[in-house]
Design an enzyme around this catalytic site. Sequence first.
Site, short mmCIF file in Angstrom:
data_model
loop_
_atom_site.label_atom_id
_atom_site.label_comp_id
_atom_site.label_asym_id
_atom_site.label_seq_id
_atom_site.Cartn_x
_atom_site.Cartn_y
_atom_site.Cartn_z
CG HIS A 32 -1.55 31.22 -0.80
ND1 HIS A 32 -0.61 31.61 0.02
CD2 HIS A 32 -1.92 32.22 -1.15
CE1 HIS A 32 -1.20 33.31 0.56
NE2 HIS A 32 -1.97 33.19 -0.24
CB THR A 33 -0.29 26.98 -6.70
OG1 THR A 33 -1.12 27.95 -8.06
CG2 THR A 33 -2.17 26.89 -6.61
CB ALA A 122 0.00 48.80 -6.58
CB SER A 126 6.66 48.18 -9.37
OG SER A 126 7.25 47.98 -7.27
CB SER A 127 9.90 43.79 -6.82
OG SER A 127 9.27 43.30 -6.42
CD GLU A 160 11.73 40.69 -5.22
OE1 GLU A 160 11.31 40.94 -6.47
OE2 GLU A 160 9.97 40.47 -4.55
CG ASP A 172 5.97 38.54 -8.62
OD1 ASP A 172 5.02 38.02 -8.93
OD2 ASP A 172 6.31 38.61 -7.19
#
Length: 376
Positions: A32-33, A122, A126-127, A160, A172
């Site tokens: 959460h940085t 998971a 993957s997105s 996204e 990500d």
Amino acid sequence: MLSLQEQFQQTFGRAPTVIARAPGRIEFIGNHTDYNGGAVLGAAIDRYVWVAAAPNAAGRFRLQSHGGAKPLDLPAVPAARLTGAESWANYPLGVWRSLGDFKLPQPAGFDLFITSDLPAGAGLSSSAALELATALALLELAGSEPIAPEQLAALGRHAENNYVGVPCGILDQGTSAFGRAGQLVHIDCRGPYFSRVPLPAGTHLWIFNTREKHALIDGLYATRHRECLEAAQTLGVARLADLTPAQFRPLEPKLTPELARRAKHVIEEHARVGDTVAALQRGNLPAVGRLLTASHRSSQHLFENSTPALDRLVDLLEKHPAVYGARLTGGGFGGAVMALTREDFSMAEAEAIAAQAAPRPDLIHLQSADGAAVVR
Ligand code: ADP
Ligand code: MG
């Protein structure tokens, strides 16, 4: 099993002209940085999404994911989001739209086939892998020059955020774009600025996925986000990560006990990312492991985004001599624990730990990997 080329051939009746792949990622440390203007370390992992593509001369947009009954076949990219069983296609179609937003060339039509060995949903992203592999394949179809990894990451995130509607940070896509085998990706989220830090040889990564998901997860995220902003405002800083732990200590009484715990977590976590980089550079893996586990304890007691199942796994892993450290990875409130281990930590030992946790978590053995690339 059929190869990706063969699956593409069976579906579209000809060969793909390009294949791109992009890796999943784990959050190594930095909890959460990101939205607090701090730093985070990620690792691209040796699980991927592959995208095979060819131009569609009729100007149609045909998309198929492995396991789907038949391809989606559209005359144009729809402006509205797809829903239900077709909602996965918002990722590749959102990437196509994002190319336009970024003033990059778009193919006039395409056939696209997706395969993956990355479990979806998971927490291994993957997105982002799907976005980056799609972007590289479509750029190749449009005859574009290669783009910089910074731009690739920004493009995937834009897709996204805007066309799927998930307000994700840059971890990500940044990690999937900048990953390198044997290295971690360091992201200073203020820029964002990207760099790499070697992960000493002889280490392996493991995921223990509890598969639990807190029913109120979106609300809990939003609450933590709001608490962090409120704490920063009360402390008179733009972002919590602008404060060092030493600067924070005398200011702590200004906050309610609850907001003080949230702020302390973020400020110390940001400092821990810096300490982890220093320990990695010294090759001091036991010190890296202690920082990972300290990150978890901070989530458990200060940020309160852990769960009893995640805590139990960290308790078990911490006691094992071949485990350097373990922590919840990702947003928390369920999800997975990651562990950094010596390379002699075996699947049998991992299974023995998993067997002591209930419900039994899924195990994934990983190594760090190279970032998104055209592979053919
Ligand atoms: P994560 O990124 O942690 O795996 P997300 O919920 O962000 O979880 O993204 C998962 C979604 O991405 C899936 O629900 C699906 O829409 C899409 N997706 C991921 N992998 C594939 C795939 N191989 N084929 C089609 N869609 C995929
Ligand atoms: Mg995701």
